[in-house]
Design a protein around this motif. Structure first.
Motif, short mmCIF file in Angstrom:
data_model
loop_
_atom_site.label_atom_id
_atom_site.label_comp_id
_atom_site.label_asym_id
_atom_site.label_seq_id
_atom_site.Cartn_x
_atom_site.Cartn_y
_atom_site.Cartn_z
N ASP A 96 -28.97 -3.36 9.66
CA ASP A 96 -28.37 -2.41 8.73
C ASP A 96 -29.47 -1.65 7.99
OD1 ASP A 96 -26.92 -0.99 6.88
OD2 ASP A 96 -25.78 -2.70 6.14
N LEU A 97 -29.59 -0.34 8.25
CA LEU A 97 -30.64 0.47 7.62
C LEU A 97 -30.16 1.17 6.36
CD1 LEU A 97 -32.18 2.16 10.81
CD2 LEU A 97 -32.96 0.11 9.61
N THR A 98 -28.95 0.89 5.93
CA THR A 98 -28.40 1.54 4.74
C THR A 98 -29.24 1.23 3.51
OG1 THR A 98 -26.19 1.26 5.66
CG2 THR A 98 -26.34 1.82 3.32
N ALA A 99 -29.63 2.26 2.76
CA ALA A 99 -30.34 2.08 1.48
C ALA A 99 -29.29 1.93 0.38
CB ALA A 99 -31.25 3.27 1.20
N TYR A 100 -28.82 0.71 0.19
CA TYR A 100 -27.72 0.48 -0.74
C TYR A 100 -28.06 0.90 -2.17
CZ TYR A 100 -25.35 -2.04 2.98
OH TYR A 100 -24.73 -2.37 4.17
N ASN A 101 -29.33 0.76 -2.54
CA ASN A 101 -29.72 1.12 -3.91
C ASN A 101 -29.67 2.63 -4.15
OD1 ASN A 101 -31.95 1.29 -2.08
ND2 ASN A 101 -33.31 1.57 -3.83
N LEU A 102 -29.54 3.42 -3.06
CA LEU A 102 -29.50 4.88 -3.19
C LEU A 102 -28.10 5.46 -2.96
CD1 LEU A 102 -32.80 5.86 -1.34
CD2 LEU A 102 -32.42 5.65 -3.80
N LEU A 103 -27.11 4.63 -2.72
CA LEU A 103 -25.77 5.14 -2.45
C LEU A 103 -25.23 5.96 -3.63
CD1 LEU A 103 -24.05 2.15 -0.62
CD2 LEU A 103 -24.62 4.38 0.35
N HIS A 104 -25.36 5.42 -4.84
CA HIS A 104 -24.82 6.11 -6.01
C HIS A 104 -25.56 7.43 -6.25
CE1 HIS A 104 -22.88 6.64 -9.88
NE2 HIS A 104 -24.08 6.82 -10.44
N GLU A 105 -26.87 7.38 -6.17
CA GLU A 105 -27.66 8.59 -6.41
C GLU A 105 -27.37 9.65 -5.35
OE1 GLU A 105 -32.35 9.92 -6.31
OE2 GLU A 105 -31.83 7.84 -6.79
N THR A 106 -27.22 9.23 -4.11
CA THR A 106 -26.93 10.16 -3.03
C THR A 106 -25.55 10.80 -3.21
OG1 THR A 106 -28.31 8.86 -1.55
CG2 THR A 106 -26.79 10.42 -0.53
N ALA A 107 -24.56 9.97 -3.59
CA ALA A 107 -23.22 10.51 -3.83
C ALA A 107 -23.24 11.53 -4.96
CB ALA A 107 -22.26 9.37 -4.15
N ARG A 108 -24.00 11.24 -6.02
CA ARG A 108 -24.07 12.16 -7.15
C ARG A 108 -24.71 13.48 -6.75
NH1 ARG A 108 -27.40 9.68 -11.74
NH2 ARG A 108 -29.09 10.31 -10.34
N TYR A 109 -25.75 13.39 -5.92
CA TYR A 109 -26.43 14.61 -5.45
C TYR A 109 -25.48 15.50 -4.67
CZ TYR A 109 -29.44 17.63 -2.70
OH TYR A 109 -30.01 18.71 -2.09
N TRP A 110 -24.76 14.93 -3.72
CA TRP A 110 -23.91 15.73 -2.87
C TRP A 110 -22.67 16.22 -3.61
CZ3 TRP A 110 -25.50 18.09 1.18
CH2 TRP A 110 -26.60 17.58 1.88
N GLN A 111 -22.18 15.43 -4.54
CA GLN A 111 -21.06 15.90 -5.35
C GLN A 111 -21.46 17.08 -6.21
OE1 GLN A 111 -19.95 12.31 -7.37
NE2 GLN A 111 -18.82 11.48 -5.60
N GLN A 112 -22.69 17.04 -6.75
CA GLN A 112 -23.18 18.16 -7.54
C GLN A 112 -23.38 19.38 -6.67
OE1 GLN A 112 -26.71 16.60 -9.37
NE2 GLN A 112 -25.63 15.68 -11.09
N SER A 113 -23.89 19.15 -5.46
CA SER A 113 -24.14 20.27 -4.54
C SER A 113 -22.84 20.95 -4.16
CB SER A 113 -24.87 19.76 -3.28
OG SER A 113 -26.12 19.21 -3.63
N GLU A 114 -21.82 20.14 -3.93
CA GLU A 114 -20.52 20.72 -3.53
C GLU A 114 -19.86 21.43 -4.70
OE1 GLU A 114 -18.34 17.47 -2.01
OE2 GLU A 114 -19.58 17.24 -0.21
#
Length: 256
Positions: free
Chosen positions: A237-255
Motif C-alpha cells: 500500500d503506497l497511500t500517504a495516509y498522513n497527506l489524505l486530509h491535506e490533499t483533499a483540502r487542496y483539491w476542494q479549494q482548487s475546485e
C-alpha cells in the motif's frame, strides 16, 4: 535433515535459471519441501514488477528439473502458479540474488518483485539477497537460508507475508544472528556512464546507485553491515495516509 512438513514451494530469481544463487536456494529448500524452480531464461535484474505484454511467453524445462521462462520474474510467478496447475505452493522463495536488495533498491529489484507478486496472489513469500558480488560467501548464504527455512517450516505463516532478507558478506561462522529491520534509504546519484559502441555511436550505461543516505541502527544497511541477517517485512500500500486530509483540502479549494 528435517521432516518435510510443507507440501511444496516455488523458487524464482531475477538472475536467471542458471544463476548460482537459485541453485543454492533450491538445494536448501529441497531439504524441507518439494520444490519447483521457475526462473527467467536470462538475467533480468532491475526490471521490478514488469509484466511481458507485447509478446507471448515460453515455458521450458531443463534436465535438472528447473523451468525457465522467456520473460520477467513477475511473469515466472504467474506461469508457475497458472501454467503448472498441478502444483500449488505453500511458500514462494525468490533469490538468492547476487548482490543486496536494501532500502530503495527494493523498488527496482526483480528478485523482490517475484516475491511481491506471489504475495499479491495470496502466498507467503520471501526474497533472499546476498550482500556481495564475489563468489566468496555462498556458504554463508546457504547457512542463512537453512536457518530461516528451518524457522519457517517449524512455524509456517498463517497468512500471506512479504519478507525481504539480506545476508551479510561474512564467513558462515561469523554470522551474528538475525535482526528485524526497516528499510534504509540510498542516495540516488545514478551516474550516467557514456561510451561508444563498435559503430562509434554514443551510448549510455546507468551507473551505480551511490552510497546509503540512511544507515542508522535498525536499518537493513546498518545491521547487514554489522554481520546480521536482516529480515524486513514489506507492504504494498503506497497511500500517504498522513497527506489524505491535506490533499483533499487542496483539491476542494482548487475546485471552488
Amino acid at each position: 535433515m528435517l521432516t518435510r512438513d510443507w507440501s511444496s514451494d516455488v523458487c524464482s530469481s531475477d538472475l536467471g535459471y542458471l544463476a548460482q544463487g537459485i541453485a543454492v536456494l533450491a538445494r536448501v529448500a529441497a531439504e524441507f519441501a518439494n520444490v519447483r524452480v521457475v526462473a527467467p531464461e536470462r538475467n533480468r535484474s532491475g526490471v521490478s514488477n514488469s509484466l511481458t505484454l507485447d509478446r507471448p511467453l515460453q515455458l521450458r524445462q531443463v534436465e535438472n528439473g528447473f523451468y525457465y521462462v522467456s520473460g520477467t520474474p513477475t511473469d515466472c510467478i504467474h506461469l508457475a502458479l497458472h501454467a503448472l496447475p498441478e502444483f500449488k505452493p505453500d511458500l514462494v522463495l525468490s533469490g538468492i540474488n547476487h548482490g543486496a536488495n536494501m532500502g530503495d533498491d527494493t523498488l527496482y529489484s526483480g528478485t523482490v518483485a517475484a516475491a511481491t507478486e506471489a504475495y499479491l496472489l495470496g502466498f507467503p513469500a520471501v526474497a533472499f539477497s546476498l550482500n556481495d558480488h564475489t563468489d566468496r560467501y555462498w556458504p554463508t548464504a546457504e547457512k542463512a537460508a537453512w536457518q530461516l527455512l528451518e524457522k519457517l517450516t517449524a512455524n509456517p505463516p498463517q497468512q500471506p507475508v512479504l519478507w525481504n532478507v539480506n545476508i551479510p558478506a561474512v564467513a558462515a561462522e561469523d554470522l551474528r544472528g538475525c535482526r528485524i529491520t526497516r528499510l534504509g534509504r540510498r542516495h540516488h546519484e545514478q551516474s550516467i556512464v557514456p561510451m561508444h559502441n563498435p559503430r562509434g555511436e554514443k551510448v549510455y550505461w546507468i551507473g551505480a546507485a551511490g552510497e546509503a543516505a540512511d544507515r542508522e541502527d535498525g536499518t537493513d544497511f546498518a545491521e547487514c553491515a554489522a554481520g546480521f541477517i536482516t529480515v524486513t517485512p514489506l507492504q504494498i500500500d503506497l497511500t500517504a495516509y498522513n497527506l489524505l486530509h491535506e490533499t483533499a483540502r487542496y483539491w476542494q479549494q482548487s475546485e471552488g
